[in-house]
Design an enzyme around this catalytic site. Structure first.
Site, PDB file in Angstrom:
ATOM      1  CG  ASP A 191      -0.346  -0.583   2.463  1.00 16.96           C
ATOM      2  OD1 ASP A 191       0.887  -0.528   2.592  1.00 16.96           O
ATOM      3  OD2 ASP A 191      -1.092  -1.100   3.309  1.00 16.96           O
ATOM      4  CG  ASP A 220      -8.835  -1.589  11.761  1.00 14.39           C
ATOM      5  OD1 ASP A 220      -7.862  -2.303  11.377  1.00 14.39           O
ATOM      6  OD2 ASP A 220      -9.243  -0.616  11.107  1.00 14.39           O
ATOM      7  CG  HIS A 258      -5.900  -2.611   8.803  1.00 14.18           C
ATOM      8  ND1 HIS A 258      -6.085  -1.285   9.146  1.00 14.18           N
ATOM      9  CD2 HIS A 258      -4.565  -2.827   8.955  1.00 14.18           C
ATOM     10  CE1 HIS A 258      -4.936  -0.753   9.472  1.00 14.18           C
ATOM     11  NE2 HIS A 258      -3.991  -1.657   9.381  1.00 14.18           N
TER      12      HIS A 258
HETATM   13  C1  F6R Z   1       1.365  -1.407   6.032  1.00 13.74           C
HETATM   14  C2  F6R Z   1       0.144  -2.189   6.177  1.00 13.74           C
HETATM   15  C3  F6R Z   1      -0.660  -2.156   7.423  1.00 13.74           C
HETATM   16  C4  F6R Z   1       0.177  -2.373   8.675  1.00 13.74           C
HETATM   17  C5  F6R Z   1      -0.689  -2.301   9.920  1.00 13.74           C
HETATM   18  C6  F6R Z   1       0.131  -2.425  11.187  1.00 13.74           C
HETATM   19  O1  F6R Z   1       1.952  -1.622   4.761  1.00 13.74           O
HETATM   20  O2  F6R Z   1      -0.200  -2.843   5.256  1.00 13.74           O
HETATM   21  O3  F6R Z   1      -1.661  -3.130   7.352  1.00 13.74           O
HETATM   22  O4  F6R Z   1       0.793  -3.633   8.589  1.00 13.74           O
HETATM   23  O5  F6R Z   1      -1.385  -1.096   9.939  1.00 13.74           O
HETATM   24  O6  F6R Z   1       0.967  -1.317  11.306  1.00 13.74           O
HETATM   25  P1  F6R Z   1       2.124  -1.292  12.402  1.00 13.74           P
HETATM   26  O7  F6R Z   1       3.089  -2.337  12.018  1.00 13.74           O
HETATM   27  O8  F6R Z   1       2.745   0.079  12.278  1.00 13.74           O
HETATM   28  O9  F6R Z   1       1.469  -1.536  13.697  1.00 13.74           O
END
Ligand code: F6R
Length: 258
Positions: A67, A136, A138
């Site tokens: 992303d 959440d 995702h």
């Molecule tokens: C980033 C991504 C997100 C992160 C998620 C966790 O490329 O795809 O899904 O993996 O938001 O973020 P962190 O690792 O900063 O807690």
């Protein structure tokens, strides 16, 4: 699903790096799907160390990032282009032309998203996808209520994600509201998937993803339908798993398994 619970975040990162190295040793021209955020930082450090000290070779590797924020130029310090360059790409021997990251600034987002999907296919599909997980639930930026069949597209970030990511920006208002993200359907086509999670903030999402129902409200739960997925988590992120002892029992018995 394979669930590996490691005592520390450092061990989580090393385990993930070993999985990546194993894929590259078997297939030197593998296609890797990569994540950003704080979770994979230790993995990238370990891959850089393996490149420098053990000669782990990236010269034939192709990468696709999950992303990118809409509106951030490549050189913006919070862009995922910048993150990947600083934390991984500038330290390893991957050819520039093999790197793919969604374009945060383009005149035609729909055409770009379509091209990104086609490019993954042209490169032979993703051999190993690395994922983090949002609080959440995702994966990539597939926020609650995303279609489990979704493809690369623009998503509006959830309030919780904007608040969580505000720590990287000087003001919360600077966090972009939109991102280009691979879809759940795109991710599910990877041959192998590893999801990393550490810290207590991720415990509820990890438990919902592994032990809850498959639902578009927790997009990581779609991974229950994937045939080769490994969750690599630290103790804190594993805290809410009801069957935690069973997973640790399997892990302990693994060397003797038939
Ligand atoms: C980033 C991504 C997100 C992160 C998620 C966790 O490329 O795809 O899904 O993996 O938001 O973020 P962190 O690792 O900063 O807690």
């Amino acid at each position: 699903m394979e669930i590996i619970i490691q005592p520390t975040v450092e061990e989580m990162s090393k385990t993930a790096a070993r999985v990546v190295a194993r894929v590259l040793n078997t297939k030197p021209n593998a296609v890797l799907g990569l994540a950003t955020g704080s979770t994979p930082l230790g993995l990238y450090q370990e891959l850089v160390r393996m490149h420098r000290e053990d000669g782990l070779d990236f010269s034939q590797v192709t990468t696709f990032n999950l992303d990118e924020y809409v509106g951030l130029k490549k050189n913006h310090p919070q862009s995922y282009h910048y993150f990947m360059h600083e934390n991984l790409f500038k330290h390893i021997n991957i050819p520039k032309e093999n790197i793919h990251i969604p374009m945060g600034t383009t005149d035609n987002y729909a055409a770009f998203c379509q091209w990104y999907e086609q490019r993954i296919v042209q490169c032979g599909g993703i051999d190993l996808q690395v994922l983090g997980i949002g609080a959440d639930g995702h994966i990539a930026f597939n926020e609650p209520a995303s279609s489990l069949g979704s493809r690369t597209r623009i998503k509006t970030l959830a309030r919780q994600t904007i608040d969580d990511n505000a720590r990287f920006f000087s003001k919360p208002e600077e966090v972009p509201i939109y991102a280009i993200t691979m879809g759940v359907g795109t991710i599910m086509e990877a041959q192998k998937i590893i999801l990393l999670a550490n810290g207590t903030k991720k415990a509820a999402a990890v438990a919902a993803a592994i032990e809850g129902p498959v639902t578009g409200m927790i997009t990581a739960s779609a991974l229950q339908l994937h045939r080769d997925v490994m969750f690599i988590v630290d103790q804190e992120a594993a805290a809410d798993l009801k069957m935690r002892e069973y997973y640790q029992w399997i892990q302990a018995k693994m060397p003797d398994a038939p």
